[in-house]
Enzyme design. Structure first.
Site: not given
Length: 483
Positions: A25-27, A29
């Site tokens: 995961h990113c910030a 999504r």
């Protein structure tokens, strides 16, 4: 909020743990690599309040959950799917294996150029500021701001020096990034780039004039003449040379004894690659790069408005495929040789497309009665106008389809207009309203008008299509009731 329940629902909707081959995961999504994206229950995801949007790109299926929420959901989803803790880079590597050769090539270019974009953007925006200071007729008739205020001359000169640095030494940036991408030592790649712009060489920008005057300096090595010419502002030569450097280095490390590796491998890697660069690779790829740039400029100048309309119509669909990343190399070359090319028209077309996507999303905000879509559209529409289109395109427009049609029509009209008036960018930046500073000063007004056309057309067409869809839905309801 029950994050574990959300993770379970998401996992069920994407086909269960058997369908997940990688997850991170990113910030905002979830970034997933799925065995088979066709089994995803898109309707189930769309009906989840916590899901702000979904899209598939570069072999990854991404689910927008928002900051804070995504971290907690990922913990439970990773546990349920049996995925170990992975970084976004690990997921990108897993996703790359699913791509076809063309997609892998585009991703390679993206991996090389995306890390150096901040340096190019910084230099480009400084170049834009310099243009504002030195462009005649922008603030005063027949004069530039510097002409009217001579005390600002040195400030403009200082800004111009800062602005040119990234382009004059572009091979160093590309050499570092490309060699790292190809598996070699990035510092050797930077050294190769330095070699290609060494001050002892004829400046690459003066090569054409030197050829006409028969004044090209050479090294005479045992009767063989090698041109002493630099590669300032070049892209293809350093890309090819970096690839060769990385392959030579990795091959040498397999055969050179470990005790001598740190001495001999860098020595032979740089020497062999340097010889190949100045004798074969450089001259051939310089010619190829010039032909490519000349061909693109010729196509733009020849096809005119029709070409601009077609490019504007096709830009957003190209973004969906990820192929737009391949434009970065071309655009960098256009900007590096701005005196010859006049700048980049690709940036301007991208801006028209982004503005149109934002307008279509805001039209959805005005017409839809769906509270969840309204919440997504309000922020996504503004974001697109500022140059970030993923939330608008993937979260709203593609999902509803008709706004996407409205957006590409608006983009086509705006692109046709800016092409007619030869609007070009002299720098990279945010392709949208903030992009004004990146535009050639004499075409800023045309750029603003083009944005207005793209916005108005996309907005109106989207509203018309929304009402048409609403009428169709009403008619179907009436027919079903009658039946």
């Amino acid at each position: 909020m029950d994050h574990k329940k959300i993770a379970r629902e998401v996992l069920d909707a994407i086909g269960g743990k058997e369908n997940v081959s990688a997850a991170a995961h990113c910030a905002t999504r979830l970034r997933l690599v799925l065995e088979d994206e066709s089994v995803v229950n898109q309707a189930a995801l769309d009906n989840m309040d916590v899901v702000k949007g979904t899209f598939s790109t570069g072999g990854q299926y991404q689910i927008i959950l928002g900051s804070g929420t995504v971290n907690e959901v990922y913990k439970h989803l990773a546990e349920m799917s049996g995925q170990t803790e992975m970084s976004t880079s690990d997921v990108k590597d897993a996703a790359t294996k699913k791509l076809n050769p063309i997609q892998q090539f585009v991703k390679m270019l993206s991996d090389i150029f995306v890390p150096i974009i901040p340096a190019i953007v910084a230099g480009g925006l400084l170049m834009g500021i310099n243009n504002v200071l030195t462009a005649p007729d922008l603030f005063f008739e027949g004069k530039s701001l510097v002409d009217a205020n001579p005390e600002m001359a040195d400030l403009a000169a200082l800004i111009n020096t800062f602005a040119n640095a990234a382009f004059v030494f572009l091979p160093i940036l590309i050499g570092f990034s490309a060699t790292k991408r190809f598996g070699g030592n990035p510092f050797l790649g930077a050294t190769l780039g330095m070699l290609m712009v060494h001050p002892d060489l004829l400046n690459g920008y003066g090569y054409g004039a030197a050829v006409l005057n028969n004044e090209v300096p050479v090294w005479n090595i045992f009767g063989i003449e090698i041109e002493k010419v630099g590669y300032q502002g070049s892209v293809l030569p350093v890309l090819a040379a970096s690839f060769i450097l990385a392959k030579i280095e990795t091959s040498l490390r397999k055969v050179v004894p470990s005790a001598l590796d740190n001495l001999l491998t860098p020595l032979f890697s740089i020497f062999i690659t340097g010889i190949l660069t100045f004798t074969l690779v450089g001259p051939l790829t310089r010619s190829a790069g010039n032909l490519l740039t000349d061909g693109i400029v010729w196509l733009y100048d020849t096809t005119g408005v029709v070409g601009g309309i077609i490019f504007g119509l096709a830009y957003a669909p190209i973004v969906i495929t990820g192929m737009h990343h391949s434009f970065i190399a071309v655009e960098t070359q256009l900007l590096a040789d701005v005196v010859k090319t006049g700048g980049s028209f690709i940036f301007v077309i991208a801006a028209m497309s982004n503005i149109a996507q934002g307008a279509a999303t805001l039209a959805v905000l005005k017409t839809t009665k769906n509270g969840k879509i309204k919440g997504t559209a309000s922020a996504a529409g503004i974001s697109a106008l500022l140059g970030i289109t993923e939330p608008a395109m993937f979260g709203v427009n593609l999902k509803l389809r008709y706004p996407f049609i409205g957006a590409i029509i608006g983009s086509a009209f705006g692109s046709g207009f800016v092409t007619l008036f030869k609007v070009k960018a002299t720098a990279l930046g945010a392709a949208g309203i903030p992009g004004i500073i990146s535009i050639r000063p004499d075409t800023i007004i045309s750029y603003i008008i083009g944005m207005a056309i793209a916005f108005v057309v996309a907005f109106i067409v989207t509203i018309v299509l929304a009402k048409r869809d609403e009428k169709k839905a009403g008619k179907q309801t009436s027919d079903q009731a009658a039946a």
